[in-house]
Scaffold this motif. Structure first.
Motif, PDB file in Angstrom:
ATOM      1  N   LYS A  74      38.771  43.904  34.139  1.00 40.46           N
ATOM      2  CA  LYS A  74      37.355  43.882  34.508  1.00 40.46           C
ATOM      3  C   LYS A  74      36.636  45.150  34.050  1.00 40.46           C
ATOM      4  O   LYS A  74      35.499  45.114  33.566  1.00 40.46           O
ATOM      5  CB  LYS A  74      37.204  43.743  36.026  1.00 40.46           C
TER       6      LYS A  74
ATOM      7  N   ASN B  51      28.648  41.796  30.289  1.00 40.55           N
ATOM      8  CA  ASN B  51      28.132  40.437  30.111  1.00 40.55           C
ATOM      9  C   ASN B  51      28.307  39.695  31.434  1.00 40.55           C
ATOM     10  O   ASN B  51      29.418  39.386  31.848  1.00 40.55           O
ATOM     11  CB  ASN B  51      28.909  39.729  28.999  1.00 40.55           C
ATOM     12  N   LEU B  52      27.172  39.420  32.135  1.00 45.20           N
ATOM     13  CA  LEU B  52      27.245  38.862  33.474  1.00 45.20           C
ATOM     14  C   LEU B  52      27.922  37.492  33.494  1.00 45.20           C
ATOM     15  O   LEU B  52      28.722  37.199  34.379  1.00 45.20           O
ATOM     16  CB  LEU B  52      25.825  38.741  34.058  1.00 45.20           C
ATOM     17  N   HIS B  53      27.599  36.667  32.510  1.00 47.59           N
ATOM     18  CA  HIS B  53      28.173  35.329  32.473  1.00 47.59           C
ATOM     19  C   HIS B  53      29.698  35.387  32.305  1.00 47.59           C
ATOM     20  O   HIS B  53      30.440  34.682  33.001  1.00 47.59           O
ATOM     21  CB  HIS B  53      27.544  34.531  31.325  1.00 47.59           C
TER      22      HIS B  53
ATOM     23  N   ARG C 280      31.606  37.967  33.004  1.00 43.50           N
ATOM     24  CA  ARG C 280      32.200  38.612  34.171  1.00 43.50           C
ATOM     25  C   ARG C 280      32.372  37.624  35.318  1.00 43.50           C
ATOM     26  O   ARG C 280      33.349  37.680  36.064  1.00 43.50           O
ATOM     27  CB  ARG C 280      31.335  39.785  34.626  1.00 43.50           C
ATOM     28  N   ARG C 281      31.395  36.705  35.476  1.00 44.14           N
ATOM     29  CA  ARG C 281      31.506  35.698  36.535  1.00 44.14           C
ATOM     30  C   ARG C 281      32.741  34.809  36.311  1.00 44.14           C
ATOM     31  O   ARG C 281      33.460  34.478  37.258  1.00 44.14           O
ATOM     32  CB  ARG C 281      30.244  34.839  36.571  1.00 44.14           C
ATOM     33  N   LYS C 282      32.961  34.419  35.065  1.00 44.57           N
ATOM     34  CA  LYS C 282      34.135  33.590  34.761  1.00 44.57           C
ATOM     35  C   LYS C 282      35.436  34.342  35.056  1.00 44.57           C
ATOM     36  O   LYS C 282      36.389  33.770  35.590  1.00 44.57           O
ATOM     37  CB  LYS C 282      34.106  33.168  33.300  1.00 44.57           C
TER      38      LYS C 282
ATOM     39  N   ASP D  49      35.754  36.745  37.255  1.00 43.83           N
ATOM     40  CA  ASP D  49      35.864  36.854  38.709  1.00 43.83           C
ATOM     41  C   ASP D  49      36.422  35.567  39.311  1.00 43.83           C
ATOM     42  O   ASP D  49      37.265  35.604  40.222  1.00 43.83           O
ATOM     43  CB  ASP D  49      34.499  37.165  39.328  1.00 43.83           C
ATOM     44  N   ILE D  50      35.925  34.420  38.808  1.00 47.26           N
ATOM     45  CA  ILE D  50      36.423  33.130  39.300  1.00 47.26           C
ATOM     46  C   ILE D  50      37.910  32.976  38.988  1.00 47.26           C
ATOM     47  O   ILE D  50      38.712  32.557  39.847  1.00 47.26           O
ATOM     48  CB  ILE D  50      35.618  31.971  38.667  1.00 47.26           C
TER      49      ILE D  50
ATOM     50  N   LYS E 233      39.955  35.254  41.268  1.00 42.13           N
ATOM     51  CA  LYS E 233      40.059  34.735  42.631  1.00 42.13           C
ATOM     52  C   LYS E 233      41.087  33.600  42.699  1.00 42.13           C
ATOM     53  O   LYS E 233      41.857  33.503  43.657  1.00 42.13           O
ATOM     54  CB  LYS E 233      38.700  34.244  43.111  1.00 42.13           C
TER      55      LYS E 233
END
Length: 473
Positions: A107, A113-115, A117-119, A121-122, A125
């Motif tokens: 990370k 890149n927010l998009h 980074r979200r992937k 993070d998912i 998790k």
């Protein structure tokens, strides 16, 4: 009537008396003969019954001894398996923390890149939930394994104490009640081993039981002599291996501290480190081994340090009690009483003088020598997982693999194809592996260890079919 003549009535009375006396004597003689014969028969029967009782006592005790030693071996094997479950939990915990650290590094190294980074993070998790689920399931098994290990320790102590009581009663029966000597008891036991066993319908069954009893006694003898050989080679010849002199208090403190470290490792694996600082525990492990003069790799992680610490405790404990072990060996060499020596070794194990891991390793070697293991293969284009050791020849690898319970087979590492290998005549590398499941591998071939005998031809066929499918036949 002259002076020498007697009255006929007198003569008749005299003859009658003589007849009566003779008949009485004959009757008394007959009674004596009958009584003597009866007493003799009763005495013979009594002696025969006594002999049969003694034989039954001997046979019964020999069977009890064999059962006892088999049970202790099972206890040791089970404790080793349970300890392996706890170690597996620690390894999974370490892997879980390693994955978390790698995801955290990933990370930090990603562009803003927010998009994306979200992937990530998912994904992180999902990985975290999956690993936590596995860890929770294994943690319950780990706790249960620890409880069972404690129960097995108590069960082993109880069984050793019970067998010692039975052995004392057995000797009291012959020494005190029957007036036998130790030599006579040994002779009775030898006769019980040599003579056919009564109480079986067929002679074949009696011979089978007799052969089994001899095999069990020979098995115990192999364990005893293997232990004394290990003691001589590892302790008497190698000595302290740099370990400084230690006391009973030192060993007791080390054992308690190791238990605390192992508990902390389990807690850390389950994600609940508690109040114990692992870095402080690691530092204490290193300090204790440095002060004791015990060698360990400077780059070792905490789990490796715990293993080395345990080896230090084992050697220190046995060095403190070498005289006791020597006495057991001297006693064995004087009378060659296999069962007595094995009982003493088990007592030393129960009291923590002889490590159970040592006996477990010896039992594994004895089992391997009893089992005619074969190696199914070679299976081209296959490999097994989990490298243990590497050897230059196939025979050396087979010999070593046969002695290890954890060895599942052998994989030969090759450079290029088999044809190129033969043309180049390069040096082969045969690695013994933990796994027994064949995997696809382009430049290697494998042998699967099989110690199950000839009654599993179907399973052999399944392994062969799997190998052929992987090889593309």
């Amino acid at each position: 009537m002259g002076a020498g003549d007697k009255d006929p009535a007198y003569i008749m009375a005299q003859n009658t008396c003589l007849k009566f006396i003779v008949l009485t004597l004959l009757f008394i003689g007959f009674v004596i003969v009958v009584l003597g014969t009866t007493i003799y028969k009763v005495d013979l029967r009594s002696k025969a019954a006594q002999q049969e009782t003694e034989n039954e006592k001997v046979v019964s005790r020999l069977e009890e001894r064999n059962t006892h030693h088999r049970l202790i071996e099972t206890h040791i094997n089970l404790k080793t398996a349970l300890k392996g479950q706890v170690t597996d939990l620690q390894e999974v915990g370490s892997f879980y923390h390693l994955v978390q650290n790698e995801l955290s590094k990933l990370k930090k190294s990603l562009p803003p890149n927010l998009h994306f980074r979200r992937k990530i993070d998912i994904f992180a998790k999902r990985v975290d939930v999956t690993l936590k689920t596995i860890l929770e399931r294994m943690s319950s098994r780990g706790r249960r394994a620890q409880d069972l290990m404690a129960e097995m320790e108590r069960a082993t102590r109880t069984e050793v104490a019970r067998d010692k009581l039975e052995e004392n009663r057995y000797h009291d029966f012959f020494l005190k009640q029957k007036g036998r000597s130790h030599d006579e008891i040994a002779k009775l036991e030898e006769e019980a081993d040599q003579n056919p066993i009564k109480g079986f319908n067929t002679e074949t069954k009696a011979k089978d039981v007799k052969v089994k009893a001899k095999r069990e006694k020979h098995r115990v003898k192999m364990v005893v002599e293997s232990f004394f050989k290990w003691f001589h080679e590892e302790l008497e010849e190698k000595g302290t291996k740099g370990l400084k002199s230690s006391s009973e208090d030192d060993v007791s403190r080390w054992k308690k501290f190791r238990s605390n470290v192992e508990a902390a490792l389990v807690e850390a694996a389950m994600g609940s480190p508690g109040k114990r600082d692992l870095s402080a525990l690691e530092l204490q492990l290193r300090d204790d081994m440095d002060l004791a003069g015990w060698d360990y790799p400077s780059s070792a992680d905490l789990r490796t340090l715990v293993e080395k610490y345990g080896e230090m405790i084992q050697r220190a404990s046995m060095l403190l009690h070498m005289d006791q072990i020597r006495k057991v060996r001297e006693r064995y060499l004087s009378n060659f009483d296999t069962y007595e020596a094995m009982d003493k070794i088990e007592e030393l194990m129960v009291y923590g003088i002889v490590p159970a891991e040592i006996l477990d390793g010896i039992y594994a070697q004895v089992r391997a020598s009893e089992t005619d293991c074969s190696f199914l293969g070679p299976h081209p284009h296959t490999s097994l997982e989990g490298v243990i050791e590497t050897f230059g020849t196939l025979e050396a690898a087979k010999s070593r693999c046969s002695l290890l319970d954890e060895c599942g087979g052998i994989t030969e590492l090759q450079q290029g194809s088999l044809e190129e290998k033969e043309e180049k005549s390069s040096s082969p590398a045969f690695t013994i592996r933990r796994g027994s499941k064949l995997h696809n591998s382009k430049y290697s071939r494998s042998w699967v260890k099989d110690c199950r005998g000839k009654e599993t031809e179907l399973e052999d066929a399944v392994i062969q079919a799997q190998a052929e499918a992987i090889a593309g036949f």
